[in-house]
Design a protein around this motif. Structure first.
Motif, PDB file in Angstrom:
ATOM      1  N   ASN A   1      13.678   8.201 -12.065  1.00  0.00           N
ATOM      2  CA  ASN A   1      14.154   7.328 -10.983  1.00  0.00           C
ATOM      3  C   ASN A   1      13.023   7.002 -10.016  1.00  0.00           C
ATOM      4  N   ARG A   2      12.237   8.016  -9.670  1.00  0.00           N
ATOM      5  CA  ARG A   2      11.143   7.816  -8.712  1.00  0.00           C
ATOM      6  C   ARG A   2      10.086   6.876  -9.287  1.00  0.00           C
ATOM      7  N   LEU A   3       9.733   7.082 -10.552  1.00  0.00           N
ATOM      8  CA  LEU A   3       8.714   6.248 -11.179  1.00  0.00           C
ATOM      9  C   LEU A   3       9.197   4.801 -11.300  1.00  0.00           C
ATOM     10  N   ALA A   4      10.455   4.627 -11.708  1.00  0.00           N
ATOM     11  CA  ALA A   4      11.004   3.277 -11.843  1.00  0.00           C
ATOM     12  C   ALA A   4      11.103   2.589 -10.488  1.00  0.00           C
ATOM     13  N   MET A   5      11.656   3.298  -9.498  1.00  0.00           N
ATOM     14  CA  MET A   5      11.845   2.695  -8.174  1.00  0.00           C
ATOM     15  C   MET A   5      10.500   2.420  -7.499  1.00  0.00           C
ATOM     16  N   ALA A   6       9.558   3.368  -7.609  1.00  0.00           N
ATOM     17  CA  ALA A   6       8.255   3.179  -6.968  1.00  0.00           C
ATOM     18  C   ALA A   6       7.522   1.992  -7.581  1.00  0.00           C
ATOM     19  N   SER A   7       7.644   1.828  -8.892  1.00  0.00           N
ATOM     20  CA  SER A   7       6.976   0.710  -9.566  1.00  0.00           C
ATOM     21  C   SER A   7       7.552  -0.625  -9.108  1.00  0.00           C
ATOM     22  N   VAL A   8       8.870  -0.742  -9.148  1.00  0.00           N
ATOM     23  CA  VAL A   8       9.513  -2.002  -8.764  1.00  0.00           C
ATOM     24  C   VAL A   8       9.358  -2.243  -7.267  1.00  0.00           C
TER      25      VAL A   8
ATOM     26  N   SER B   1       0.822  -1.211   0.000  1.00  0.00           N
ATOM     27  CA  SER B   1       0.000   0.000   0.000  1.00  0.00           C
ATOM     28  C   SER B   1       0.856   1.261   0.000  1.00  0.00           C
ATOM     29  N   GLN B   2       1.983   1.227   0.714  1.00  0.00           N
ATOM     30  CA  GLN B   2       2.838   2.404   0.744  1.00  0.00           C
ATOM     31  C   GLN B   2       3.460   2.665  -0.615  1.00  0.00           C
ATOM     32  N   GLN B   3       3.888   1.590  -1.296  1.00  0.00           N
ATOM     33  CA  GLN B   3       4.489   1.766  -2.608  1.00  0.00           C
ATOM     34  C   GLN B   3       3.443   2.199  -3.635  1.00  0.00           C
ATOM     35  N   ILE B   4       2.239   1.656  -3.513  1.00  0.00           N
ATOM     36  CA  ILE B   4       1.168   2.055  -4.430  1.00  0.00           C
ATOM     37  C   ILE B   4       0.819   3.530  -4.222  1.00  0.00           C
ATOM     38  N   ALA B   5       0.728   3.944  -2.947  1.00  0.00           N
ATOM     39  CA  ALA B   5       0.432   5.347  -2.659  1.00  0.00           C
ATOM     40  C   ALA B   5       1.512   6.255  -3.235  1.00  0.00           C
TER      41      ALA B   5
ATOM     42  N   ILE C   1       0.845   9.041  -6.196  1.00  0.00           N
ATOM     43  CA  ILE C   1       1.176  10.442  -5.955  1.00  0.00           C
ATOM     44  C   ILE C   1       2.213  10.928  -6.962  1.00  0.00           C
ATOM     45  N   THR C   2       3.170  10.066  -7.312  1.00  0.00           N
ATOM     46  CA  THR C   2       4.149  10.424  -8.346  1.00  0.00           C
ATOM     47  C   THR C   2       3.449  10.717  -9.662  1.00  0.00           C
ATOM     48  N   LEU C   3       2.486   9.867 -10.027  1.00  0.00           N
ATOM     49  CA  LEU C   3       1.743  10.087 -11.272  1.00  0.00           C
ATOM     50  C   LEU C   3       1.015  11.428 -11.244  1.00  0.00           C
TER      51      LEU C   3
ATOM     52  N   ALA D   1      -4.748   1.271   6.099  1.00  0.00           N
ATOM     53  CA  ALA D   1      -5.613   2.417   6.407  1.00  0.00           C
ATOM     54  C   ALA D   1      -4.850   3.736   6.305  1.00  0.00           C
ATOM     55  N   THR D   2      -3.633   3.795   6.863  1.00  0.00           N
ATOM     56  CA  THR D   2      -2.897   5.061   6.855  1.00  0.00           C
ATOM     57  C   THR D   2      -2.410   5.416   5.454  1.00  0.00           C
ATOM     58  N   ASN D   3      -1.921   4.431   4.714  1.00  0.00           N
ATOM     59  CA  ASN D   3      -1.408   4.725   3.376  1.00  0.00           C
ATOM     60  C   ASN D   3      -2.522   5.089   2.403  1.00  0.00           C
ATOM     61  N   LEU D   4      -3.602   4.330   2.418  1.00  0.00           N
ATOM     62  CA  LEU D   4      -4.691   4.627   1.488  1.00  0.00           C
ATOM     63  C   LEU D   4      -5.482   5.852   1.944  1.00  0.00           C
ATOM     64  N   GLY D   5      -5.615   6.038   3.272  1.00  0.00           N
ATOM     65  CA  GLY D   5      -6.254   7.257   3.758  1.00  0.00           C
ATOM     66  C   GLY D   5      -5.436   8.487   3.415  1.00  0.00           C
ATOM     67  N   GLY D   6      -4.113   8.381   3.611  1.00  0.00           N
ATOM     68  CA  GLY D   6      -3.237   9.481   3.227  1.00  0.00           C
ATOM     69  C   GLY D   6      -3.275   9.747   1.744  1.00  0.00           C
TER      70      GLY D   6
END
Length: 485
Positions: free
Chosen positions: A256-263, A28-32, A36-38, A158-163
């Motif tokens: 870098n952020r998009l690549a790292m967040a995806s992986v 959930s944290q990586q998805i959030a 947000i990056t997108l 809850a915190t990641n998706l709520g945030g």
């Protein structure tokens, strides 16, 4: 240990749904972060986005100090519960307070160094948040120690998706750099409230100096290893921010952020569970070869699959969702996706040597490869984003090969099962890549609308990923049991 903790150790997080909840919690944290990056890159200029991601580099340094060393000590120590939790609370929140204070003090000089005036107020705001973020880190460690994994993962979700929901709303209404600051603040407020109510034992005004010295000695090797890994990961961000304009550096950090967040959507849960599973195997006197085989196969297969998807669909993804200026970072994005996936073997160094209580070996390994990575960054930073990203990808792959040798030689782990899993994973990835590229070419010819084409490509990737995952589970390269809480 409290009665609640004992009960949680027996049952919390178990059962058939445990793996699903744990996977969702950690991803959930990586998805959030990914979403947000997108949104941020869709609304903000490369220069504004570059300021935010540069600030995040310094924040991540404080986060790294919180979630390494003392965090591991809380989870693994056999010390008396109340003394341990109280002492580690004051140490970990102290790290956040000192780190936050330094961000506030040096915000102005850092903004001047990187010629980014907007950086100073952003760093000051982040600095104020750090003690609270560190308190969340302590609570996470306390819940993990208590075995309250289901509760822990549900709070993460809850915190990641709520945030994320709050952050998206703020960003859409207030298309500003400070909307991203508000997003992190919302997440921290939710985390403090929910973790504060969930921890089995609140800290007290107690500090055990002998325990603090023991924890510091334990943490030393892990901090050295993670510190070097941090500079290996973020070194290019800092060097580019110093050498080039905020906009140009922002393009690199976007890629870098998009690549790292995806992986990291798959890599972060694997890292977390590897540390847990390897520690359990070591405490039970079991050999680590089976765990290394399972996690290496999963790392190569899952991280490689995400990288291939980005490489094939990257142009459509960037062109459809972001401002046109971000297309200049496309080739760098593809190379950095390979870099992120190329760290598959590297991610096993910390859990293996933490389980072996030989953290300094991991530190020495990271020292060598961080020096090589920084040398590559310095050598190629003047040759453009693509050359820089490609050099980092090559170093990452070589570092993973080296990691396996170090694990086999110094970690005393039999590698034949792991190499077998990695080889099969690479074959499956090659078939997936050919199928995705072929299908994507057909979709590109049939559909003219950019959004429909991207949607078709993502649907194709998901379908092929499902087939590949079935093949991986049947060939014992990957198992969802790795994520059992």
């Amino acid at each position: 240990m409290s009665r609640e903790s004992h009960s949680n150790r027996r049952g919390d997080g178990g059962g058939g749904g445990g793996a699903v909840i744990s996977m969702l919690g950690l991803t959930s944290q990586q998805i959030a972060s990914f979403v947000i990056t997108l949104l941020a890159a869709g609304f903000l200029s490369a220069a504004d986005y570059g300021v935010y991601t540069l600030a995040i580099v310094f924040v991540e340094f404080v986060v790294m100090l919180t979630y390494t060393g003392y965090f591991h000590f809380v989870v693994t120590s056999d010390s008396e519960e109340e003394a341990l939790l109280s002492t580690m609370f004051w140490i970990m929140t102290g790290i956040g307070a000192v780190g936050g204070l330094l961000l506030v003090i040096f915000a102005g000089p850092l903004a001047a160094l990187f010629d980014a005036p907007e950086l100073a107020p952003v760093l000051r705001l982040f600095g104020v948040m750090q003690p609270f973020a560190s308190a969340i880190g302590w609570a996470s460690a306390a819940l993990t120690r208590a075995g309250s994994m289901r509760r822990y993962f549900l709070i993460l979700i809850a915190t990641n998706l709520g945030g994320l929901a709050g952050g998206c709303m703020v960003l859409v209404l207030w298309q500003s750099l400070y909307a991203l600051v508000a997003y992190r603040a919302i997440r921290i407020v939710l985390g403090v409230a929910m973790f504060g109510m969930a921890v089995p034992r609140l800290p007290r005004w107690r500090f055990d100096t002998a325990l603090a010295r023991e924890a510091t000695s334990y943490a030393g090797g892990l901090y050295g290893s993670r510190l070097l890994g941090f500079f290996s990961t973020f070194g290019a961000d800092l060097i580019l921010a110093f050498l080039f304009s905020t906009a140009e550096a922002g393009l690199y950090r976007f890629a870098n952020r998009l690549a790292m967040a995806s992986v990291d959507i798959v890599a972060q849960p694997l890292r977390s569970f590897a540390l847990k599973r390897f520690g359990e195997a070591a405490r039970g006197g079991r050999p680590l070869s089976a765990e290394v085989a399972g996690f290496l196969g999963a790392n190569v297969f899952l991280m490689g699959g995400v990288a291939i998807t980005i490489a094939v669909l990257g142009e459509s993804l960037v062109g459809t969702l972001f401002r046109p200026e971000y297309l200049a970072a496309l080739a760098a994005l593809q190379a950095l996706a390979v870099r992120a996936a190329g760290l598959a073997g590297n991610h096993l160094i910390e859990p293996v040597f933490a389980a072996r209580h030989a953290n300094r070996i991991g530190m020495y390994y990271n020292m060598v490869w961080t020096a090589i990575m920084l040398a590559a960054i310095l050598a190629f930073s003047g040759q453009g984003l693509v050359a820089l990203a490609s050099a980092q990808a090559a170093v990452a792959v070589l570092s993973s090969v080296s990691a396996l040798w170090v694990i086999g030689r110094h970690g005393k782990v039999a590698l034949r099962p792991a190499l077998r899993n990695a080889a099969i994973a690479l074959v499956l990835l090659a078939v997936y890549a050919v199928a995705l590229e072929t299908g994507w070419a057909a979709i590109s010819m049939l559909l003219n609308d950019d959004t429909l084409r991207l949607a078709g490509g993502m649907a194709l990737a998901l379908g092929l990923a499902g087939v590949a995952s079935l093949a991986a589970t049947r060939s014992r390269v990957f198992s969802f049991r790795l994520f059992a809480g």
